[in-house]
Design a protein around this motif. Sequence first.
Motif, PDB file in Angstrom:
ATOM      1  N   VAL A 157       0.856  -1.198   0.000  1.00  0.00           N
ATOM      2  CA  VAL A 157       0.000   0.000   0.000  1.00  0.00           C
ATOM      3  C   VAL A 157       0.893   1.249   0.000  1.00  0.00           C
ATOM      4  CG1 VAL A 157      -1.854   1.237   1.185  1.00  0.00           C
ATOM      5  CG2 VAL A 157      -1.806  -1.273   1.232  1.00  0.00           C
ATOM      6  N   SER A 158       0.853   1.963  -1.119  1.00  0.00           N
ATOM      7  CA  SER A 158       1.701   3.155  -1.279  1.00  0.00           C
ATOM      8  C   SER A 158       1.148   4.350  -0.497  1.00  0.00           C
ATOM      9  CB  SER A 158       1.726   3.570  -2.751  1.00  0.00           C
ATOM     10  OG  SER A 158       2.362   2.603  -3.522  1.00  0.00           O
ATOM     11  N   HIS A 159       1.993   5.345  -0.346  1.00  0.00           N
ATOM     12  CA  HIS A 159       1.552   6.649   0.166  1.00  0.00           C
ATOM     13  C   HIS A 159       1.359   7.577  -1.039  1.00  0.00           C
ATOM     14  CE1 HIS A 159       2.871   5.085   3.980  1.00  0.00           C
ATOM     15  NE2 HIS A 159       2.508   6.204   4.611  1.00  0.00           N
ATOM     16  N   THR A 161       0.002  11.871  -2.100  1.00  0.00           N
ATOM     17  CA  THR A 161      -0.569  13.154  -1.690  1.00  0.00           C
ATOM     18  C   THR A 161      -1.792  13.483  -2.551  1.00  0.00           C
ATOM     19  OG1 THR A 161       0.896  14.345  -3.209  1.00  0.00           O
ATOM     20  CG2 THR A 161       1.663  14.065  -0.946  1.00  0.00           C
ATOM     21  N   ARG A 162      -2.156  12.592  -3.494  1.00  0.00           N
ATOM     22  CA  ARG A 162      -3.347  12.919  -4.289  1.00  0.00           C
ATOM     23  C   ARG A 162      -4.611  12.646  -3.464  1.00  0.00           C
ATOM     24  NH1 ARG A 162      -6.440   8.866  -5.836  1.00  0.00           N
ATOM     25  NH2 ARG A 162      -5.631   7.063  -6.984  1.00  0.00           N
ATOM     26  N   ALA A 163      -5.702  13.300  -3.866  1.00  0.00           N
ATOM     27  CA  ALA A 163      -6.961  13.138  -3.127  1.00  0.00           C
ATOM     28  C   ALA A 163      -7.561  11.758  -3.423  1.00  0.00           C
ATOM     29  CB  ALA A 163      -7.936  14.221  -3.566  1.00  0.00           C
ATOM     30  N   HIS A 173      -6.277   1.178  -0.418  1.00  0.00           N
ATOM     31  CA  HIS A 173      -5.793   1.508  -1.766  1.00  0.00           C
ATOM     32  C   HIS A 173      -4.512   2.334  -1.682  1.00  0.00           C
ATOM     33  CE1 HIS A 173     -10.107   0.629  -2.233  1.00  0.00           C
ATOM     34  NE2 HIS A 173      -9.668   0.006  -3.309  1.00  0.00           N
ATOM     35  N   TYR A 174      -4.490   3.271  -0.802  1.00  0.00           N
ATOM     36  CA  TYR A 174      -3.317   4.124  -0.552  1.00  0.00           C
ATOM     37  C   TYR A 174      -3.351   4.564   0.907  1.00  0.00           C
ATOM     38  CZ  TYR A 174      -2.232   5.087  -5.524  1.00  0.00           C
ATOM     39  OH  TYR A 174      -1.864   4.984  -6.835  1.00  0.00           O
ATOM     40  N   HIS A 175      -2.199   5.033   1.370  1.00  0.00           N
ATOM     41  CA  HIS A 175      -2.179   5.837   2.590  1.00  0.00           C
ATOM     42  C   HIS A 175      -2.212   7.275   2.086  1.00  0.00           C
ATOM     43  CE1 HIS A 175      -1.210   2.387   5.072  1.00  0.00           C
ATOM     44  NE2 HIS A 175      -0.236   2.067   4.234  1.00  0.00           N
ATOM     45  N   LEU A 201       2.811  13.472  -5.206  1.00  0.00           N
ATOM     46  CA  LEU A 201       3.906  12.662  -4.674  1.00  0.00           C
ATOM     47  C   LEU A 201       3.373  11.271  -4.337  1.00  0.00           C
ATOM     48  CD1 LEU A 201       6.875  13.048  -3.936  1.00  0.00           C
ATOM     49  CD2 LEU A 201       6.158  13.936  -1.716  1.00  0.00           C
ATOM     50  N   TYR A 202       4.097  10.249  -4.792  1.00  0.00           N
ATOM     51  CA  TYR A 202       3.745   8.857  -4.493  1.00  0.00           C
ATOM     52  C   TYR A 202       4.998   8.189  -3.942  1.00  0.00           C
ATOM     53  CZ  TYR A 202      -0.322   9.291  -7.664  1.00  0.00           C
ATOM     54  OH  TYR A 202      -1.483   9.670  -8.280  1.00  0.00           O
ATOM     55  N   GLY A 203       4.827   7.180  -3.088  1.00  0.00           N
ATOM     56  CA  GLY A 203       6.006   6.478  -2.595  1.00  0.00           C
ATOM     57  C   GLY A 203       5.666   5.172  -1.900  1.00  0.00           C
ATOM     58  N   LEU A 221       4.093  -4.503  -5.989  1.00  0.00           N
ATOM     59  CA  LEU A 221       4.150  -3.037  -5.978  1.00  0.00           C
ATOM     60  C   LEU A 221       3.611  -2.509  -7.303  1.00  0.00           C
ATOM     61  CD1 LEU A 221       6.806  -4.163  -4.332  1.00  0.00           C
ATOM     62  CD2 LEU A 221       7.512  -1.799  -4.413  1.00  0.00           C
ATOM     63  N   ASP A 222       2.666  -1.592  -7.235  1.00  0.00           N
ATOM     64  CA  ASP A 222       2.144  -0.919  -8.431  1.00  0.00           C
ATOM     65  C   ASP A 222       2.744   0.488  -8.418  1.00  0.00           C
ATOM     66  OD1 ASP A 222       0.666   0.662 -10.161  1.00  0.00           O
ATOM     67  OD2 ASP A 222      -1.268  -0.166  -9.594  1.00  0.00           O
ATOM     68  N   ILE A 223       3.820   0.692  -9.165  1.00  0.00           N
ATOM     69  CA  ILE A 223       4.513   1.987  -9.109  1.00  0.00           C
ATOM     70  C   ILE A 223       4.916   2.451 -10.514  1.00  0.00           C
ATOM     71  CG2 ILE A 223       5.383   1.633  -6.763  1.00  0.00           C
ATOM     72  CD1 ILE A 223       8.054   0.846  -7.847  1.00  0.00           C
ATOM     73  N   ASP A 224       5.207   3.740 -10.633  1.00  0.00           N
ATOM     74  CA  ASP A 224       5.558   4.264 -11.958  1.00  0.00           C
ATOM     75  C   ASP A 224       7.023   3.930 -12.303  1.00  0.00           C
ATOM     76  OD1 ASP A 224       7.050   6.223 -10.485  1.00  0.00           O
ATOM     77  OD2 ASP A 224       6.856   7.544 -12.215  1.00  0.00           O
ATOM     78  N   VAL A 225       7.444   4.283 -13.517  1.00  0.00           N
ATOM     79  CA  VAL A 225       8.792   3.898 -13.963  1.00  0.00           C
ATOM     80  C   VAL A 225       9.916   4.549 -13.157  1.00  0.00           C
ATOM     81  CG1 VAL A 225       8.573   3.059 -16.335  1.00  0.00           C
ATOM     82  CG2 VAL A 225       8.434   5.484 -15.903  1.00  0.00           C
TER      83      VAL A 225
HETATM   84  N1  LIG Z   1       6.734   5.804  -7.840  1.00  0.00           N
HETATM   85  C1  LIG Z   1       5.526   5.420  -7.406  1.00  0.00           C
HETATM   86  N2  LIG Z   1       4.470   5.420  -8.220  1.00  0.00           N
HETATM   87  C2  LIG Z   1       3.294   5.009  -7.718  1.00  0.00           C
HETATM   88  C3  LIG Z   1       3.132   4.572  -6.408  1.00  0.00           C
HETATM   89  N3  LIG Z   1       1.840   4.226  -6.222  1.00  0.00           N
HETATM   90  C4  LIG Z   1       1.222   4.415  -7.385  1.00  0.00           C
HETATM   91  N4  LIG Z   1       2.086   4.887  -8.302  1.00  0.00           N
HETATM   92  C5  LIG Z   1       1.855   5.194  -9.709  1.00  0.00           C
HETATM   93  O1  LIG Z   1       1.198   6.416  -9.811  1.00  0.00           O
HETATM   94  C6  LIG Z   1       0.454   6.437 -11.003  1.00  0.00           C
HETATM   95  C7  LIG Z   1      -0.892   7.040 -10.785  1.00  0.00           C
HETATM   96  O2  LIG Z   1      -1.646   6.308  -9.887  1.00  0.00           O
HETATM   97  P1  LIG Z   1      -3.179   6.686  -9.585  1.00  0.00           P
HETATM   98  O3  LIG Z   1      -3.606   5.768  -8.502  1.00  0.00           O
HETATM   99  O4  LIG Z   1      -3.189   8.112  -9.197  1.00  0.00           O
HETATM  100  O5  LIG Z   1      -3.920   6.453 -10.890  1.00  0.00           O
HETATM  101  C8  LIG Z   1       0.387   4.997 -11.498  1.00  0.00           C
HETATM  102  O6  LIG Z   1       1.254   4.866 -12.602  1.00  0.00           O
HETATM  103  C9  LIG Z   1       0.916   4.200 -10.373  1.00  0.00           C
HETATM  104  O7  LIG Z   1       1.648   3.058 -10.796  1.00  0.00           O
HETATM  105  C10 LIG Z   1       4.280   4.579  -5.571  1.00  0.00           C
HETATM  106  O8  LIG Z   1       4.258   4.202  -4.392  1.00  0.00           O
HETATM  107  N5  LIG Z   1       5.442   5.013  -6.097  1.00  0.00           N
END
Ligand SMILES: Nc1nc2c(ncn2[C@@H]2O[C@H](COP(=O)(O)O)[C@@H](O)[C@H]2O)c(=O)[nH]1
Length: 371
Positions: A157-159, A161-163, A173-175, A201-203, A221-225
């Motif tokens: 579960v990521s953190h 700052t989005r609503a 879904h998130y913290h 900000l995501y993390g 982990l579902d995270i961006d590149v």
């Molecule tokens: N670097 C990180 N990216 C993350 C994290 N959690 C989610 N995400 C990525 O953000 C976008 C947008 O997500 P959304 O929920 O606002 O649609 C998506 O690509 C996620 O993979 C994280 O912890 N770190």
Amino acid sequence: MGEEAPECFLDLKPQTNQSFTFIGDKIYAVGGSEDTTNISTSIKVFDRLTSTWLDLTVFGTKLTPSKSHEAILLNNDRILILETESSPDNCIWFLEVDTPFVKQTRKLLGNEVVAWSKGVIGDGPKPIVISGPSGVGKGTLIAKLMIEFPSTFGFSVSHTTRAPREKELNGVHYHFTERSKMEKDIQDGKFLESALVHGNLYGTSIEAVETVSDDEKRCILDIDVQGASQVRASSLEAIFIFIRPPSLEELEKRLRARGTENEQQIEKRLRNAKAELARGKSPGLFDHILVNDDLETCYQNLKTLLALDEHTNAPSQQFMENFKIPLSHSLSKVDSKILIQSPSGMFVLDLSSLKGGAPGRTRGLRMYATD
Ligand SMILES: Nc1nc2c(ncn2[C@@H]2O[C@H](COP(=O)(O)O)[C@@H](O)[C@H]2O)c(=O)[nH]1
Ligand SMILES: Nc1ncnc2c1ncn2[C@@H]1O[C@H](COP(=O)(O)OP(=O)(O)OP(=O)(O)O)[C@@H](O)[C@H]1O
């Protein structure tokens, strides 16, 4: 095998269950408590050149209290702490004092740094990092895995700052968090990775990943590149999967159909998608690339490659249930092996294949009984 207190310690009241480890000009004091039933988890570093206790920042999951412990210096960069009478999954700890993570963090903060890392027997299944542009279907694929294999996989579960969106739950879904709080936690080393994504900000906190591992589940982990490339550079050994859409037109269709972003946000996410798709091809970043055209086909492909990559090296359940370092024991170190002799027999802790480390877990430990 902690050492006796040096002369300069004599003005200090001797503490129960405190070990001293000497490395160069420094002395690492672990534990110490007036209470004989539990050692405290405190750690202090004494500089013999200036005869002062140093300002110290401690990272990582804190050592659990126990009745007593042994400290063994390994390679001058970490101290192995073995807790007696503790449960098998709680008795092996590493205090990193000069590993690459500690060196880097010390440079960043400008003061003395140490980091705890919990030892894990076996390799454990590798976490899975799933990346890809917004709307490609990462969440949908992960949700399918979690529904089909609820006891195998756990979501990190990521953190952010989005609503929150309408149906999103805090902690599930998130913290959802304040930017200033998250920035401070990032600064304090609580995050494995973090990035500014589509303006927020995501993390991934270290705790988010370790909570899943401690539950003995395989972490997703579902995270961006940007986050994926930070995890690649970290001590976490994971499998990296990039999900591509069949086309940008289809991606746009999916984002619009989801209906969770306004027009401006959709356009921003689509603009970013182009750069993300290019970064997804970066050499050495992703182990696998899957195209999510037909959902079922993509899901089957994902399951196939996860089954191929899965491997563990854990000792038997029975061994783990019975293993405990008793108060009465003797320890010796031979090369990368720690021999633990106790009334119930001799055990070997093999440290030759250590993986990972602070700020996460130290994996790859082998433990076995010997005659
Ligand atoms: N670097 C990180 N990216 C993350 C994290 N959690 C989610 N995400 C990525 O953000 C976008 C947008 O997500 P959304 O929920 O606002 O649609 C998506 O690509 C996620 O993979 C994280 O912890 N770190
Ligand atoms: N193969 C597919 N074919 C058609 N629609 C799909 C497919 N996969 C997912 N979708 C739909 O596309 C939309 C976006 O999917 P999802 O929310 O899983 O994307 P995501 O990659 O997690 O996005 P984000 O990064 O923004 O969180 C959802 O409405 C989902 O139902």
